[in-house]
Design an enzyme around this catalytic site. Structure first.
Site, PDB file in Angstrom:
ATOM      1  N   PHE A 132     138.838  28.999  87.915  1.00 30.26           N
ATOM      2  CA  PHE A 132     138.847  30.452  88.033  1.00 30.26           C
ATOM      3  C   PHE A 132     138.621  30.866  89.485  1.00 30.26           C
ATOM      4  CE2 PHE A 132     137.115  29.421  83.868  1.00 30.26           C
ATOM      5  CZ  PHE A 132     137.717  30.331  83.008  1.00 30.26           C
ATOM      6  N   ASP A 133     139.315  31.876  89.906  1.00 25.65           N
ATOM      7  CA  ASP A 133     138.941  32.593  91.125  1.00 25.65           C
ATOM      8  C   ASP A 133     137.732  33.466  90.745  1.00 25.65           C
ATOM      9  OD1 ASP A 133     138.961  33.882  93.607  1.00 25.65           O
ATOM     10  OD2 ASP A 133     140.353  35.426  92.895  1.00 25.65           O
ATOM     11  N   GLY A 134     137.006  33.953  91.760  1.00 24.88           N
ATOM     12  CA  GLY A 134     135.825  34.770  91.474  1.00 24.88           C
ATOM     13  C   GLY A 134     136.120  36.254  91.371  1.00 24.88           C
ATOM     14  N   ASP A 180     143.810  36.533  90.910  1.00 22.50           N
ATOM     15  CA  ASP A 180     144.344  37.901  90.880  1.00 22.50           C
ATOM     16  C   ASP A 180     145.362  38.135  91.981  1.00 22.50           C
ATOM     17  OD1 ASP A 180     142.146  37.654  92.706  1.00 22.50           O
ATOM     18  OD2 ASP A 180     142.258  39.822  92.993  1.00 22.50           O
TER      19      ASP A 180
END
Lengths: 384, 243
Positions: A229-231, A348
């Site tokens: 995951f990106d944050g 995102d």
């Protein structure tokens, strides 16, 4: 070869270290005998000498949990399978020709699509969970959700059979929006090739991401599900991302220092990480902490020394620490992801998705937050 | 009723698709006692259905006068004001092999421009041979005979619906058909899709629930008619209509 339930669940190593030669199909014959909805009856009406001759069991709730108890992953037909040729027919010749084409080719299975390795990994985790907790409904449940017309249904079911996928649940909505059905299925994650549908799902508070057909693909683990995951704007809200985009890096650092002790708000994929964490704990409880078949990663442009602290504090406060946290301080994510080899990586920003995909990582775009206004700008890759 | 579509207009050669609706379905008779006699009865569950049927009839006639033979005809049944009589009618319809479907209460009265019919994949997808194994699941021989008869009757209905549906294209059709397999496997669903195709009907939507509760899906789907034949118990659906 005929599969008996015991062989599927126990006899066959659920997670072979090397892929079996026919892991992507060609073993249909074992399934043909298992059609029909009753354990004791198949369409060929073979006399039943063995107690149970079904590899799949629908009723009873053990093998197919109630959606509200399961971690439900809804996938569209275009991410589960490769459908470029069919899409082309649709775009060039219209819906009637497209449906005819699908019916004419319904005995030709479709090839695996971008979500296929992820789904296989989910099933591998499921078979381990079933062994450890035979009665539990806390499993992944994969639902095929497509706005395809039911004409295409037979081809999709044939394809599922061809690839031996454990997908019994689907809805084909004949053109109407599938978003309402995602809620009916208690969907924890929705993967689709249609960015608009993904945005609709996100707007309804459902974790969702757009997947693309990768040009090249690296081998991924068959023994361990890896999710990265990106944050910001993925696990967390886009609050800090907004400061960065509007006022630059200095203001961003200032903002993060000032708010170091304030937790970040949750982002669209937080719930999915939570669901993974819940299943991980079930493995830990049985002594599988070190060889847990689910591994999670945080891959963020934040830096460990400064802005990363707030991200870690937030995850800790949520009780959702990832197994690994990688603070790249602005370095490109592609090379790191190439080492991790996740089944899916959520970000995102299209820039990072493209960077990851170039190196063969299966990346999914979460069209959420401020970054959507700044798509494709290289400057977004600064150290945070 | 719209004067354009009256029963007089329907060809009397027995080829119209006749549906009998109980008066409970058409109007809300439960409020008989509290409403003054002069007031019209409130609309019942069948009301949206009748309007949708009228829409289909009008569209069929709009396409061609020849389609008179394809129209729906609705007959109102009046002698069923008692609950047990209503059930009797439903059971009798089954007994005599008259296909019986359930009328699903529409939450909104908006669904009058499109007639939505939902078929049970569990019933259609099962071969006569497979039906025998229903005995292991608590169904009696009588039930199983009923299912076999119901499937045969359903066939006639499906063939007619298929004929009507082919009169319209995929876009903007006033007839919308769905298939729902509630506890059958994907293979039962595939078999039902093929069976329906063999009968001349390609359904628009297909759902395979593999044991999940159908309530939330039904609530979204909002079908007018549910062809279920008691093979499973659909919550919130009352046996009101026989066709």
């Amino acid at each position: 070869m005929t599969l008996y339930p015991g062989q599927v669940m126990k006899g066959q190593n659920p997670m072979p270290l090397t892929p079996p030669p026919n892991s992507n199909g060609d073993s249909n014959d074992s399934w043909d005998e298992n059609k029909g909805f009753c354990e004791s009856v198949g369409p060929t009406k073979k006399p039943q000498t063995e107690p149970v001759r079904r590899a799949r069991k629908v009723e009873g709730g053990i093998f197919f949990p109630k959606p509200e108890n399961a971690v439900t992953i809804a996938v569209s037909s275009r991410v589960l399978f490769r459908t470029e040729k069919e899409q082309k027919v649709f775009e060039e010749k219209g819906v009637e020709e497209y449906l005819n084409y699908q019916v004419q080719h319904e005995n030709e299975p479709l090839a695996p699509g971008p979500a296929f390795p992820f789904v296989k990994a989910l099933e591998a985790v499921n078979s381990q969970l079933r062994e450890l907790y035979p009665e539990s409904e806390e499993l992944f449940d994969i639902v095929l959700v497509t706005y395809n017309h039911a004409h295409v249904g037979v081809r999709l079911i044939n394809t599922i059979n061809h690839h031996n996928l454990f997908i019994e649940r689907f809805c084909m909505t004949g053109g109407s929006s599938p978003i309402g059905y995602l809620k009916a299925w208690h969907t924890n994650l929705y993967l689709s090739a249609d960015a608009e549908k993904v945005q609709e799902a996100l707007a309804e508070g459902i974790a969702a991401a757009t997947m693309f057909m990768p040009e090249k693909q690296v081998e991924v683990s068959e023994t361990q599900l890896r999710v990265a995951f990106d944050g910001d704007a993925v696990l967390f809200s886009d609050e800090s991302e907004r400061i960065f985009k509007a006022h630059g890096l200095d203001k961003f650092f200032e903002h993060e220092r000032e708010n170091e002790h304030t937790l970040l708000e949750h982002g669209p994929l937080k719930g999915f990480l939570e669901a993974l964490g819940k299943l991980q704990k079930k493995f830990y409880a049985k002594g599988h902490r070190l060889n847990c078949p689910i591994r999670t990663y945080l891959v963020t442009a934040r830096s460990a020394a400064s802005s990363g602290i707030r991200a870690l504090k937030t995850l800790r406060a949520w009780g959702l620490e990832t197994d690994e946290a990688l603070f790249l301080a602005g370095a490109p994510k592609g090379p790191m992801l190439e080492k991790i080899r996740p089944h899916i990586y959520f970000d995102d920003q299209m820039f990072h998705i493209e960077g990851a995909a170039e190196r063969g990582t299966i990346a999914a775009h979460v069209p959420y937050g401020i970054a959507q206004m700044y798509s494709h700008r290289k400057s977004t890759n600064s150290a945070k | 009723m719209d004067p354009k579509v009256t029963s007089a207009q329907i060809e009397k050669d027995g080829s119209a698709l006749v549906m009998a609706v109980s008066c409970h379905g058409m109007f809300d008779l439960d409020s008989c006692n509290v409403q003054p006699d002069s007031c019209a009865l409130p609309k019942g569950a069948a009301f949206a259905f009748i309007k949708a049927v009228q829409t289909v009839n009008q569209r069929l006639l709009g396409l061609s006068e020849k389609n008179k033979t394809l129209l729906f005809e609705v007959v109102l049944l009046g002698k069923d004001c008692e609950e047990h009589i209503k059930l009797n009618i439903f059971d009798s319809a089954k007994h005599y092999g008259v296909p019986a479907a359930l009328l699903y209460q529409q939450a909104e009265q908006q669904a009058i421009n499109r007639l939505k019919v939902l078929f049970s994949g569990d019933l259609i997808g099962l071969s006569a041979d497979s039906m025998v194994c229903l005995k292991d699941r608590g169904f009696t021989d009588v039930h199983i005979q009923n299912f076999k008869a119901a499937k045969e009757c359903l066939r006639e209905f499906v063939v007619r619906i298929g004929e009507m549906k082919r009169m319209f294209g995929h876009e903007g059709s006033p007839l919308h058909t769905s298939l729902m397999t509630v506890w059958g496997s994907r293979d039962v669903c595939a078999s039902a899709l093929k069976t329906l195709r063999g009968w001349g009907l390609d359904v628009d939507e297909a759902f395979c629930l593999a044991g999940a509760t159908c309530g939330p899906i039904l609530a979204l789907l909002q079908p007018h008619i549910v062809w279920d034949n008691g093979l499973h118990n659909l919550k919130g659906v009352a046996p009101l209509l026989s066709s």
